[in-house]
Enzyme design. Structure first.
Site, short mmCIF file in Angstrom:
data_model
loop_
_atom_site.label_atom_id
_atom_site.label_comp_id
_atom_site.label_asym_id
_atom_site.label_seq_id
_atom_site.Cartn_x
_atom_site.Cartn_y
_atom_site.Cartn_z
N HIS A 210 0.86 -1.19 0.00
CA HIS A 210 0.00 0.00 0.00
C HIS A 210 0.90 1.24 0.00
O HIS A 210 1.30 1.72 -1.06
CB HIS A 210 -0.91 -0.07 1.22
CG HIS A 210 -1.98 0.98 1.30
ND1 HIS A 210 -2.23 1.88 0.31
CD2 HIS A 210 -2.88 1.27 2.29
CE1 HIS A 210 -3.22 2.68 0.65
NE2 HIS A 210 -3.63 2.33 1.87
N HIS A 249 -1.66 -1.25 -10.11
CA HIS A 249 -2.66 -0.59 -9.27
C HIS A 249 -3.99 -1.32 -9.42
O HIS A 249 -4.33 -1.76 -10.52
CB HIS A 249 -2.82 0.88 -9.68
CG HIS A 249 -3.44 1.71 -8.61
ND1 HIS A 249 -4.80 1.77 -8.41
CD2 HIS A 249 -2.88 2.50 -7.64
CE1 HIS A 249 -5.05 2.56 -7.38
NE2 HIS A 249 -3.90 3.01 -6.89
N ASP A 297 3.38 6.27 -6.43
CA ASP A 297 4.58 6.10 -5.61
C ASP A 297 5.85 6.07 -6.45
O ASP A 297 6.92 6.45 -5.98
CB ASP A 297 4.50 4.81 -4.80
CG ASP A 297 3.67 5.02 -3.54
OD1 ASP A 297 3.50 6.18 -3.15
OD2 ASP A 297 3.21 4.03 -2.97
N1 COA Z 1 5.61 -5.80 -10.58
C1 COA Z 1 5.51 -6.91 -11.32
N2 COA Z 1 4.35 -7.55 -11.55
C2 COA Z 1 3.26 -7.03 -11.00
C3 COA Z 1 3.29 -5.86 -10.23
C4 COA Z 1 4.52 -5.24 -10.03
N3 COA Z 1 4.63 -4.13 -9.30
N4 COA Z 1 2.04 -5.54 -9.83
C5 COA Z 1 1.26 -6.50 -10.32
N5 COA Z 1 1.99 -7.40 -11.02
C6 COA Z 1 1.49 -8.56 -11.72
C7 COA Z 1 1.15 -9.67 -10.73
O1 COA Z 1 2.27 -10.49 -10.46
C8 COA Z 1 0.06 -10.38 -11.46
O2 COA Z 1 0.65 -11.12 -12.51
P1 COA Z 1 0.09 -12.54 -12.94
O3 COA Z 1 -1.33 -12.28 -13.39
O4 COA Z 1 1.02 -12.97 -14.02
O5 COA Z 1 0.14 -13.40 -11.71
C9 COA Z 1 -0.74 -9.26 -12.12
O6 COA Z 1 0.24 -8.22 -12.34
C10 COA Z 1 -1.87 -8.73 -11.27
O7 COA Z 1 -1.33 -8.25 -10.04
P2 COA Z 1 -2.01 -8.30 -8.62
O8 COA Z 1 -0.97 -8.20 -7.55
O9 COA Z 1 -2.93 -9.50 -8.58
O10 COA Z 1 -2.88 -6.98 -8.68
P3 COA Z 1 -3.63 -6.37 -7.47
O11 COA Z 1 -4.66 -5.46 -8.03
O12 COA Z 1 -4.07 -7.43 -6.52
O13 COA Z 1 -2.50 -5.53 -6.70
C11 COA Z 1 -0.91 -3.86 -6.21
C12 COA Z 1 -2.25 -4.18 -6.90
C13 COA Z 1 -0.69 -2.35 -6.20
C14 COA Z 1 -0.92 -4.38 -4.77
C15 COA Z 1 0.22 -4.56 -7.01
O14 COA Z 1 0.23 -4.06 -8.33
C16 COA Z 1 1.57 -4.40 -6.36
O15 COA Z 1 1.91 -5.19 -5.46
N6 COA Z 1 2.38 -3.36 -6.77
C17 COA Z 1 3.67 -3.12 -6.16
C18 COA Z 1 3.49 -2.33 -4.86
C19 COA Z 1 3.16 -0.87 -5.11
O16 COA Z 1 3.73 -0.21 -5.95
N7 COA Z 1 2.20 -0.38 -4.31
C20 COA Z 1 1.75 1.00 -4.38
C21 COA Z 1 0.33 1.07 -4.82
S1 COA Z 1 -0.17 2.74 -5.11
#
Ligand code: COA
Length: 355
Positions: A210, A249, A297
């Site tokens: 987050h 996101h 971020d």
């Molecule tokens: N780097 C690499 N791959 C990523 C990624 C990232 N930052 N964010 C998502 N993915 C990939 C996942 O591995 C998944 O791939 P798959 O379908 O091959 O398994 C797909 O994209 C969907 O991701 P998911 O984590 O299920 O999406 P979500 O909606 O549940 O999560 C976040 C959203 C923000 C939690 C996620 O994108 C993330 O962990 N980002 C990094 C942390 C971050 O920057 N947070 C700040 C948010 S403002």
């Protein structure tokens, strides 16, 4: 007990109505109907905080009252400072959570109390950090919320950098049912007090998925010597199936307009630097390879670094702004309340005999 599940992580599930924020058809984040990026470009932090928390842009008198309440010359009490000294080394989010929790607030009514909590955040953050570094706490200055926060975090007054910080603070302020706000709404739905609900939100914001992503972004961005280095880093991360902080996101699947706004501001400040070119190279690579957009971020980290703010503050700065969004949700949840208590699909054993 239920036997069907909504999507994991409540992905795509609308759990309640809200009039505070949403994204429109073009993917723009709206605060009470106005585009957040337009507010960041044209309004002050106090005007937007008034809008988000109380529902309307303030007139001159309302603005002066509101500003006085959230930027008054609040020094922390000796008891709080003494407790900070006893703790010495402390994670700043833990400090925010703990001191926001034990602070002896004077207000009892919801809105004055929310304003009082928000007005103490910069002081709690700055004093905890300085005491932890062996320095004396600073006294707040008589400036705007952003000028004061900038001063308390850097020890210097700088109008241009304070305005740059203000724009980012506005973009951080609110984002409908994100994880910390949802945690706050769950707490508020039990009719607990605003302080307790905000502590739940602070605890949730701390998580790396987050709010905790921005400082990790800076660590990798500053290490690159060239754009090729940056792309190699992203390539390796994706090959190892590791997440790259600052990408992806739940809501923005093609573009995060807040990130693009900050990118534009950053270009004006350091458009010729290796760090800026590395950032844009990674953004392009990750988008082409994985269709993942850079989130706020990603560019916020480099932006804060550029205006002279230390990395340890990135996450608690987010809280200093989001606290107004949390306050708005506390008011909205408790005004039309039903306790949030979902159910689950049970997968454990049944009918075991107690030995
Ligand atoms: N780097 C690499 N791959 C990523 C990624 C990232 N930052 N964010 C998502 N993915 C990939 C996942 O591995 C998944 O791939 P798959 O379908 O091959 O398994 C797909 O994209 C969907 O991701 P998911 O984590 O299920 O999406 P979500 O909606 O549940 O999560 C976040 C959203 C923000 C939690 C996620 O994108 C993330 O962990 N980002 C990094 C942390 C971050 O920057 N947070 C700040 C948010 S403002």
């Amino acid at each position: 007990m239920a036997d069907t599940l909504v999507p994991k992580g409540l992905d795509g599930v609308a759990v309640d109505v809200t009039a505070i924020a949403t994204t429109d058809e073009s993917g723009n984040l709206l605060y009470r109907g106005y585009r957040a990026i337009d507010l960041a470009a044209r309004k002050s932090f106090e005007e937007v905080a008034h809008l988000v928390l109380l529902g309307s842009l303030p007139d001159q008198k309302q603005l002066a009252d509101f500003r006085a309440k959230i930027t008054g010359n609040h020094s922390l009490s000796n008891e709080i400072i003494d407790t900070m000294r006893e703790l010495k080394q402390v994670n700043l989010m833990d400090a925010m959570r703990s001191f926001a929790s034990i602070y002896p607030y004077a207000s009892k009514e919801t809105v004055p109390l929310l304003l009082e909590i928000a007005s103490r955040f910069p002081q709690i953050l700055s004093s905890s950090a300085r005491i932890s570094d062996g320095e004396e706490p600073l006294k707040p200055i008589r400036g705007t919320y952003s000028e004061n926060l900038y001063y308390l975090l850097t020890g210097t007054e700088n109008k241009q950098h304070s305005r740059a910080l203000e724009k980012l603070l506005i973009l951080y302020m609110e984002h409908e049912f994100n994880a910390s706000t949802f945690a706050l709404r769950v707490a508020a739905s039990t009719l607990t007090d605003p302080v307790s609900a905000i502590v739940a939100a602070l605890s949730t914001l701390k998580g790396p998925l987050h709010g905790g992503a921005n400082s990790e972004v800076l660590t990798y961005l500053l290490n690159f010597k060239s754009e090729a280095d940056a792309i190699r880093f992203a390539e390796q991360k994706l090959e190892k199936k590791e997440k790259i902080m600052g990408f992806g996101h739940r809501i923005y699947k093609t573009k995060d307009p807040r990130a693009q706004f900050v990118k534009g501001e950053l270009k004006k400040l350091i458009g010729d630097s290796i760090a800026y070119h590395s950032a844009t190279a990674i953004e392009e690579y990750v988008w082409n390879r994985k269709s993942l957009p850079a989130n706020l971020d990603f560019y916020a980290a480099l932006y804060l670094h550029t205006i002279g703010i230390k990395e340890k503050y990135y996450l608690p700065i987010f809280a200093c702004s989001r606290v107004f969004g949390w306050g708005a949700h506390y008011i909205e949840q408790t005004a039309n309340n039903k306790i949030i208590r979902p159910t689950s699909v049970y997968t454990g054993p049944k009918g075991l005999e107690v030995p």
